[in-house]
Design an enzyme around this catalytic site. Structure first.
Site, PDB file in Angstrom:
ATOM      1  N   GLU A  20     -78.126 -43.541 -33.231  1.00 28.33           N
ATOM      2  CA  GLU A  20     -78.165 -44.028 -31.790  1.00 28.33           C
ATOM      3  C   GLU A  20     -79.129 -42.970 -30.827  1.00 28.33           C
ATOM      4  OE1 GLU A  20     -75.469 -44.066 -33.007  1.00 28.33           O
ATOM      5  OE2 GLU A  20     -74.363 -45.960 -32.801  1.00 28.33           O
ATOM      6  N   THR A  29     -76.626 -48.275 -38.363  1.00 30.23           N
ATOM      7  CA  THR A  29     -75.320 -47.339 -38.343  1.00 30.23           C
ATOM      8  C   THR A  29     -74.907 -47.365 -39.704  1.00 30.23           C
ATOM      9  OG1 THR A  29     -73.815 -48.832 -37.416  1.00 30.23           O
ATOM     10  CG2 THR A  29     -75.057 -47.316 -35.952  1.00 30.23           C
ATOM     11  N   LYS A  34     -53.049 -38.085 -32.908  1.00 30.78           N
ATOM     12  CA  LYS A  34     -52.117 -38.277 -31.580  1.00 30.78           C
ATOM     13  C   LYS A  34     -50.686 -37.807 -32.169  1.00 30.78           C
ATOM     14  CE  LYS A  34     -55.526 -41.659 -30.442  1.00 30.78           C
ATOM     15  NZ  LYS A  34     -56.042 -42.239 -31.793  1.00 30.78           N
ATOM     16  N   TRP A  66     -53.140 -34.460 -28.235  1.00 34.80           N
ATOM     17  CA  TRP A  66     -54.382 -34.803 -29.323  1.00 34.80           C
ATOM     18  C   TRP A  66     -54.421 -33.459 -30.330  1.00 34.80           C
ATOM     19  CZ3 TRP A  66     -58.976 -36.929 -26.361  1.00 34.80           C
ATOM     20  CH2 TRP A  66     -58.922 -38.228 -26.155  1.00 34.80           C
TER      21      TRP A  66
END
Ligand code: AMP
Length: 537
Positions: free
Chosen positions: A323, A176, A432, A437
């Site tokens: 992934e 990654t 936030k 959000w």
């Protein structure tokens, strides 16, 4: 019926059915190298034999440090055909990370481009490859290294036998390129990569056929170039490899010259191509190009619309991760919208789309799995035959994989009643504000629809009253101007007032990650209160 799904079988098919297909590679000196699948298969076999002669066998890791070209394609098949594991090292990672992953993967052999020897030099002392093999060498290789061509020339391809082994054997691995913490390793089995290739060949995704010419702009060191080399070999599509020349002018030239039909890459590449096409007086002939696969970061709807309307080019938006091999969802227009007005079609195409066959998605909020209502956000979870079930050597396995076998993506998404997914943000990038959000992705997409804006990234900055507020970092198009107030007013059409950034920073460029995505952690750091002196105007 018990045939194992193995990458070498794809090569055998290519050899038997599609020997005349072409692989075109742009070399560092810009010359074009061309050969056919017959040559590719012969040389991949020679590579397998050469690796075996070195003592490479089942499970051994063989690394590559290379751009997209024919010899890297040979490694894609030659290494897994020796039952060894192809480890593509991301050459844009910081050198410390390259040292770390080469050690973590315990790579025994490295295949490296001659053009990348200066990079290798920076890490050589700290790595422990038993052998280093130089590809595309134009002069004698440095002492202590081997020349790829000489190695191949010593092998008789007729001695190669197509191997049989378990499809659950690891064929490849990637790390990654996360911006926080150490890179994590992901192994791909032969079975996963073959099924993923079949997925890419479905008409309901990219629909790759033997009539295609596929140009992966996405590097072969970024999640296997999204599986493009594998599916091209499986289906008998020609391959066009851009080498290290990823600037818009070189790419457009290759797309036109080679009559490419399908290409793939991250949005920043296409934004560059779009602005070059917009500004060029002579229109290149891209009529063969039927599909541009865009993923790795959100494709701005304004970009999808601009390619369609101004250049007659079709962007297909897809979502995936290291992934997930990587393709998880592909946004194909549902038949219900076939006759819908263009704006409605665009809204659908700009989403990340429904899961591919065999892949399942769900999103989890604080109180459990959220409904597919297109409104309620949750962390996206995914599972399927090409989704990892663990990280290599178990790092973070407990926190990223659920007990019932789903991978927790770290992305926040909504899913609508048709199963079409829309990414709202990364958990670590969402803003936030006052307990609610704000999606940085939606603000960025809206800003990039402004005619004066070339690129925009929105990040959270600490705020004493609201906890966090959005800061918009904007790169203006050449010769264009806009003020923060104008941009704020522009956003006001589409978003509630409390979403609108108060602060705008005008930059020369947005810093990018090793995969060409916006590097938001660098922006957060740059504009954190401690650095206020350089802060936004
Ligand atoms: P990587 O493992 O480097 O391929 O990065 C995977 C991450 O890229 C995902 O978790 C998403 O956050 C992001 N990503 C990939 N495709 C998309 C997309 N189409 N829209 C928005 N974000 C995306």
């Amino acid at each position: 019926m018990d045939d194992q799904l193995l990458l070498p079988s794809l090569m055998r098919r290519a050899e038997q059915l599609y020997g005349d297909r072409e692989v075109v590679s742009r070399l560092p000196d810009k010359a074009l190298h061309r050969y056919r699948f017959t040559d590719f298969a012969r040389r991949a076999k020679q590579l397998t034999l050469a690796l075996q002669r070195m003592g490479i066998g089942p499970g051994d890791r063989v690394a590559t440090l290379a751009w997209n070209h024919y010899a890297h394609l040979e490694a894609y098949f030659g290494i897994p055909s020796a039952e060894a594991v192809l480890h593509t090292i991301n050459l844009r990672l910081p050198t410390d990370d390259i040292v770390y992953i080469a050690a973590h993967a315990e790579d025994r052999v490295l295949l490296v481009d001659e053009a990348l020897l200066p990079l290798l030099e920076q890490v050589r002392e700290r790595t422990h490859f038993e052998r280093i093999v130089v590809m595309l060498a134009t002069k004698p290789v440095p002492d202590g290294m081997l020349d790829y061509e000489q190695l191949l020339a010593a092998e008789n391809p007729d001695e190669f036998e197509y191997p049989e082994f378990s499809e659950r054997t690891a064929a490849a691995m990637s790390y990654t390129s996360g911006t926080t913490g150490r890179p994590k390793g992901v192994l791909y089995t032969h079975r996963a990569l073959v099924l993923h290739s079949l997925g890419l060949a479905l008409a309901e995704s990219e629909g790759i056929t033997s009539r295609d010419k596929v140009m992966p702009v996405v590097p072969m060191f970024h999640v296997n170039a999204w599986g493009m080399p594998f599916v091209a070999v499986m289906m008998g599509a020609d391959l066009v490899m851009p080498g290290p020349h990823l600037d818009p002018v070189s790419l457009i030239d290759l797309l036109e010259r080679e009559r490419v039909t399908v290409t793939a890459g991250v949005p920043t590449i296409w934004l560059g191509i779009l602005s070059t096409l917009d500004n060029s007086t002579q229109r290149p002939d891209l009529t063969n190009l039927r599909s541009m696969l865009v993923g790795g970061a959100a494709a701005p709807p304004s970009m999808i619309a601009a390619f369609q309307e101004r250049h007659g080019l079709k962007v297909i938006h897809a979502w995936g991760m290291t992934e997930t091999s990587p393709l998880g969802t592909v946004s194909i227009l549902p038949r219900e919208l076939a006759a819908a007005p263009a704006e409605e079609q665009l809204l659908s195409r700009a989403r990340q789309g429904p899961p591919m066959p065999l892949v399942e998605i769900r999103a989890r909020g604080e109180t459990g799995v959220v409904p597919w209502d297109g409104r309620t956000p949750g962390e996206l979870e995914v599972r399927g035959p090409w989704v990892a079930k663990a990280y290599y050597r178990g790092e973070e396995n407990d926190s990223r994989f659920t007990d019932d076998g789903w991978f927790r993506t770290g992305d926040i998404a909504t899913i609508d009643a048709t199963g079409s997914m829309q990414i709202q943000d990364r958990i670590k990038d969402v803003i936030k504000s006052g307990g609610e959000w704000i999606s940085s992705v939606l603000l960025e997409n809206a800003l990039m629809a402004h005619p004066a804006v070339a690129e925009a990234a929105v990040v959270a900055i600490p705020d004493p009253k609201w906890q966090e507020r959005p800061l918009a970092c904007v790169v203006l198009r050449q010769g264009e101007s806009a003020t923060g107030d104008e941009l704020r007013e522009f956003l006001g059409k589409d978003f509630p007032k409390w979403w609108l950034p108060e602060q705008y920073a005008f930059l020369q460029a947005i810093p990018k990650t090793s995969a060409g995505k916006f590097l938001k952690s660098a922006l957060r750091e740059q504009f954190s209160p401690a650095r206020e002196a350089q802060g936004p105007q």
